[in-house]
Design an enzyme around this catalytic site. Structure first.
Site, PDB file in Angstrom:
ATOM      1  N   ASP A  88       0.857  -1.183   0.000  1.00 44.49           N
ATOM      2  CA  ASP A  88       0.000   0.000   0.000  1.00 44.49           C
ATOM      3  C   ASP A  88       0.897   1.238   0.000  1.00 44.49           C
ATOM      4  OD1 ASP A  88      -3.049   0.804   0.673  1.00 44.49           O
ATOM      5  OD2 ASP A  88      -1.666   2.195   1.662  1.00 44.49           O
TER       6      ASP A  88
ATOM      7  N   ASN B 281      -2.039  13.329  -3.261  1.00 49.58           N
ATOM      8  CA  ASN B 281      -3.101  13.930  -4.065  1.00 49.58           C
ATOM      9  C   ASN B 281      -3.417  15.354  -3.614  1.00 49.58           C
ATOM     10  OD1 ASN B 281      -3.563  11.791  -5.849  1.00 49.58           O
ATOM     11  ND2 ASN B 281      -5.007  10.790  -4.454  1.00 49.58           N
TER      12      ASN B 281
ATOM     13  N   ASP C   8      -1.655   9.825  -9.830  1.00 54.90           N
ATOM     14  CA  ASP C   8      -1.705   8.801 -10.883  1.00 54.90           C
ATOM     15  C   ASP C   8      -0.301   8.431 -11.363  1.00 54.90           C
ATOM     16  OD1 ASP C   8      -4.424   8.845 -10.710  1.00 54.90           O
ATOM     17  OD2 ASP C   8      -4.754   9.974 -12.563  1.00 54.90           O
TER      18      ASP C   8
ATOM     19  N   GLU D 249      -4.834   2.615  -3.899  1.00 57.85           N
ATOM     20  CA  GLU D 249      -3.365   2.635  -3.883  1.00 57.85           C
ATOM     21  C   GLU D 249      -2.800   1.329  -3.317  1.00 57.85           C
ATOM     22  OE1 GLU D 249      -4.781   4.769  -0.092  1.00 57.85           O
ATOM     23  OE2 GLU D 249      -5.377   4.643  -2.199  1.00 57.85           O
TER      24      GLU D 249
END
Length: 395
Positions: A260, A268, A277, A303
């Site tokens: 993870d 973000n 991304d 993620e």
């Protein structure tokens, strides 16, 4: 109306339907270049059968007879081009062109020979025989074949033999008729047209099935692939992982690694979703590079990633995860500040007797939770000790 006329009419209709069918496949999936060539091949077949009707009913001068022969041979050669495109074999253009040119010249030369001549019939049928042999050879040259492809190869070989048998059939059944107009009234015409129909339809339908198989496979791959990372999505990962578990459970150890990305929401929020991304794509590329061919890797959450390691015990899987953790933390991400680095946390579990995928995922997920709780950017493993209680180990 003779039986041969009926068969010729059926051939005309079937060729039109097959040409339309291949054209529809080509329109549906523009990557199916083979279908385009097949549509052209059977389109030429329609014109050929029309000229055969005219020749049989009205007679025709020598150039028209040679033209009709050329159409049929060109259709079969286009079929071979389609086969080569399908199996990604280089198209033997020189060989196909040589067969076409030599055959047309030979067809013109034999027009002065008696129609009942065995040699005339052999020269007329030999190009068709050679064309089908070339088709079988193209399939045989493919890098990989499944059982339908092998069946296609044998069907083309059988089709070539039926062309080679026609001079003998003609000799046995009284020939092809005194003139072109008499041809469709002969027993030979009925059998010859029927054989051609059977093999032409069988070849076309089998090739359509093969194309349909590939289209379905492509659609399945797309439906099971995560568009952002290029890895398997959750559904695809579970399908492949379950298949591996069924195979490997009886063979030896198997481990699962869940990873993870750390502080992904902050990425973000700070740099924008486009940058997030990029981090996901970078990690996915790294995971593909680190994984072996027999490993199964997927993006199973926003993620979160997972990888199945067949033939790997808990110790080896932990080493794999630790190596991945260390390597990724040193990896730059294009488009983000040069000195900025990202980390990931890892949870590892090993397949226990009686485990299914959900239990394996659950234990790895609990180990991942421990890694997150212990500060992230680390590896944790979980195993089943002798007393049956789950234990976590740090790395």
């Amino acid at each position: 109306m003779s039986g041969a006329v009926v068969v010729l009419a059926v051939n005309l209709i079937v060729a039109g339907l097959l040409s339309a069918s291949f054209a529809m496949v080509a329109v549906y999936d523009r990557k199916q270049f083979a279908a385009r060539w097949m549509a052209v091949a059977y389109g030429l077949g329609v014109i050929y059968f029309c000229t055969e009707f005219l020749i049989a009913k009205l007679g025709a001068p020598r150039p028209v007879v040679v033209f009709s022969f050329s159409l049929c041979l060109a259709a079969m050669l286009m079929f071979n081009v389609g086969i080569a495109r399908k199996y990604q074999v280089p198209v033997p253009w020189r060989l196909l062109s040589a067969v076409f040119l030599v055959s047309v010249v030979a067809c013109d030369a034999i027009q002065d020979m008696p129609r009942t001549s065995f040699a005339r019939m052999m020269v007329y049928q030999a190009p068709y025989f050679a064309t089908e042999v070339i088709g079988a050879w193209i399939v045989w040259s493919a890098r990989s074949r499944r059982w339908l492809d092998t069946l296609m190869m044998f069907l083309l070989a059988a089709s070539s033999l039926q062309f080679l048998s026609k001079p003998f059939l003609s000799d046995m059944l009284g020939g092809t008729g005194a003139t072109a107009q008499h041809y469709l009234a002969t027993s030979y015409a009925l059998i010859s047209q029927s054989l051609g129909t059977v093999f032409a339809i069988a070849n076309a339908l089998l090739f359509l099935v093969i194309l349909a198989r590939d289209v379905i496979a492509d659609v399945t791959v797309l439906s099971e692939t995560d568009s952002l990372s290029g890895l398997l999505n959750r559904g695809g990962f579970e399908r492949y992982a379950n298949a591996v578990l069924r195979q490997e459970a009886r063979k030896g150890p198997l481990a699962l690694v869940i990873c993870d990305l750390d502080h992904f929401k902050a990425i973000n929020d700070t740099f924008g979703h486009a940058s997030g991304d990029k981090v996901i794509k970078t990690f996915a590329r790294f995971l593909r590079a680190a994984a072996a061919d027999h490993h199964v890797a997927g993006r199973i959450g926003g993620e979160e990633f997972a990888i199945i390691l067949p033939g790997t015990n808990l110790t080896a899987a932990r080493l794999f995860a630790e190596g991945a953790r260390s390597a990724f933390s040193a990896l730059p991400v294009d488009g983000l500040p040069e000195g900025l680095r990202f980390t990931a946390s890892f949870g590892v579990s090993e397949l226990a007797p009686g485990d299914d995928l959900s239990e394996l995922l659950s234990r790895a997920d609990k180990a991942l939770y421990e890694a997150k709780r212990d500060g992230r950017d680390c590896v944790r493993t979980t195993s089943l000790p002798a007393d049956g209680r789950r234990a976590f180990r740090s790395s």
